[in-house]
Design an enzyme around this catalytic site. Structure first.
Site, PDB file in Angstrom:
ATOM      1  N   HIS A 116     -18.955 -36.945  21.655  1.00  0.00           N
ATOM      2  CA  HIS A 116     -20.382 -37.003  21.306  1.00  0.00           C
ATOM      3  C   HIS A 116     -20.715 -36.654  19.844  1.00  0.00           C
ATOM      4  CE1 HIS A 116     -21.100 -36.969  25.674  1.00  0.00           C
ATOM      5  NE2 HIS A 116     -20.278 -35.942  25.747  1.00  0.00           N
TER       6      HIS A 116
HETATM    7  C1  BDR Z   1     -23.257 -32.313  24.201  1.00  0.00           C
HETATM    8  O1  BDR Z   1     -23.109 -31.143  24.994  1.00  0.00           O
HETATM    9  C2  BDR Z   1     -21.996 -30.404  24.573  1.00  0.00           C
HETATM   10  O2  BDR Z   1     -21.206 -30.071  25.668  1.00  0.00           O
HETATM   11  C3  BDR Z   1     -21.271 -31.225  23.548  1.00  0.00           C
HETATM   12  O3  BDR Z   1     -20.747 -30.408  22.526  1.00  0.00           O
HETATM   13  C4  BDR Z   1     -22.318 -32.170  23.026  1.00  0.00           C
HETATM   14  O4  BDR Z   1     -23.020 -31.616  21.941  1.00  0.00           O
HETATM   15  C5  BDR Z   1     -23.011 -33.531  25.071  1.00  0.00           C
HETATM   16  O5  BDR Z   1     -23.918 -33.572  26.129  1.00  0.00           O
END
Ligand code: BDR
Ligand code: CA
Length: 313
Positions: free
Chosen positions: A243
């Site tokens: 992400h």
């Molecule tokens: C987001 O949530 C976190 O677990 C990750 O780092 C990312 O920023 C994805 O939903």
């Protein structure tokens, strides 16, 4: 991008946050003015430490790391150890950081920096819950028009949520902060799950990081192998979504992404859909277009960029 872009990274590392930080530190087009830690994937005392571990891994103990909000604005903190492990950075064995944590509170650093630097020059990059950024906007509303732009990882609409059926983690953890930010009038570029779920850390891609043979390459491969196992099981995919690096990649190569300028509003009232980002993709409301909402990514180009840049560290 010809000029150097000054940024502040607000983050809750997190393996994918770590890769985003490494990408920024590896890129000469970006000047990291500071890293502000927030509670999210794991509690604050771990996210600030993890941020420093990553700076040291990158050979950048000179980067200023600040500790910010210990909990969301209204709700209790929700963490994600099931994804990121107990430390938030499970996978590689990284030494405890020697570089200091800055004394200044992260929110004060954000405000002070934006009031000091030339107006319209500083970009905020948000990789975690938006608590620090919302707090800064509340503390000094004059910063809003001075922010060049905010690029954030959060939300999701067409893809559904990853922590509830309708909510993405970063927004779910602090929906009230997200509401403040989305209504602030700042220019926002958003990387939602609709985009990041297309950026999968396949076995081949993880091997490309490992094959760099460097300390960074091996550590990143170890991180990704730990991080992806949860989503691989959940979604039945080869690899998990990477992400947060999408935020930094967009600054470097916006042509890798496709999106649309739309209204996004966050749910803060209903427990059932708490933290849902309602994306008006078809413009069926008269609500203001407050976000450039990314829905597509050239994932091959994205991973090529990552491997090339991390290879420089
Ligand atoms: C987001 O949530 C976190 O677990 C990750 O780092 C990312 O920023 C994805 O939903
Ligand atoms: Ca994150």
């Amino acid at each position: 991008m010809a000029e150097v872009t000054p940024i502040i990274i607000d983050t809750d590392p997190g393996q994918d946050d770590a890769v985003a930080i490494l990408l920024a530190l590896a890129s000469p087009e970006i000047d990291v003015l500071g890293i502000t830690a927030v509670a999210g994937n794991v509690p604050l005392r771990l996210t600030e430490k993890n941020a420093r571990k990553i700076c040291e891994l990158a050979g950048r103990p000179d980067i200023k790391v600040f500790s910010g909000a210990i909990r969301p604005m209204v709700r209790n903190l929700v963490t994600a150890e099931e994804v990121h492990g107990k430390t938030g950075l499970n996978g590689p064995e990284l030494p405890d950081p020697k570089m200091p944590l800055q004394d200044q509170y992260a929110v004060d650093f954000i405000v002070e920096t934006l009031m000091r630097e030339e107006s319209g020059t500083v970009t905020l990059c948000a990789l975690g819950p938006l608590t620090n950024i919302a707090q800064a906007l509340i503390r000094e509303p004059k910063i809003a028009p001075r922010i060049k732009q905010l690029v954030l990882m959060g939300g999701g609409f067409f893809e559904g949520g990853n922590v509830t059926p309708t909510a993405e983690f970063n927004i779910y953890v602090d929906p009230h902060a997200a509401d403040v930010v989305l209504k602030s009038g700042i220019q926002i570029t958003m990387m939602p799950l609709d985009c990041t779920h297309k950026a999968l850390t396949t076995a081949k891609r993880t091997a490309s990081f490992r094959n760099l043979g460097s300390k960074v390459g091996v550590a990143v491969a170890d991180m990704l192998e730990f991080f992806e196992r949860f989503d691989e099981q959940k979604y039945g995919t080869d690899g998990g979504p990477l992400h947060d690096p999408c935020v930094i990649a967009w600054l470097l190569k916006p042509e890798l992404f496709e999106g649309r300028n739309i209204n996004v509003t966050v749910e803060t009232a209903s427990e059932l859909t708490m933290g849902m980002t309602v994306a008006d993709w078809w413009g069926v409301t008269k609500r203001p277009k407050n976000v450039t909402y990314m829905r597509d990514i050239d994932h091959e180009g994205f991973f090529n960029l990552l491997v090339e840049r991390l290879g420089r560290l």
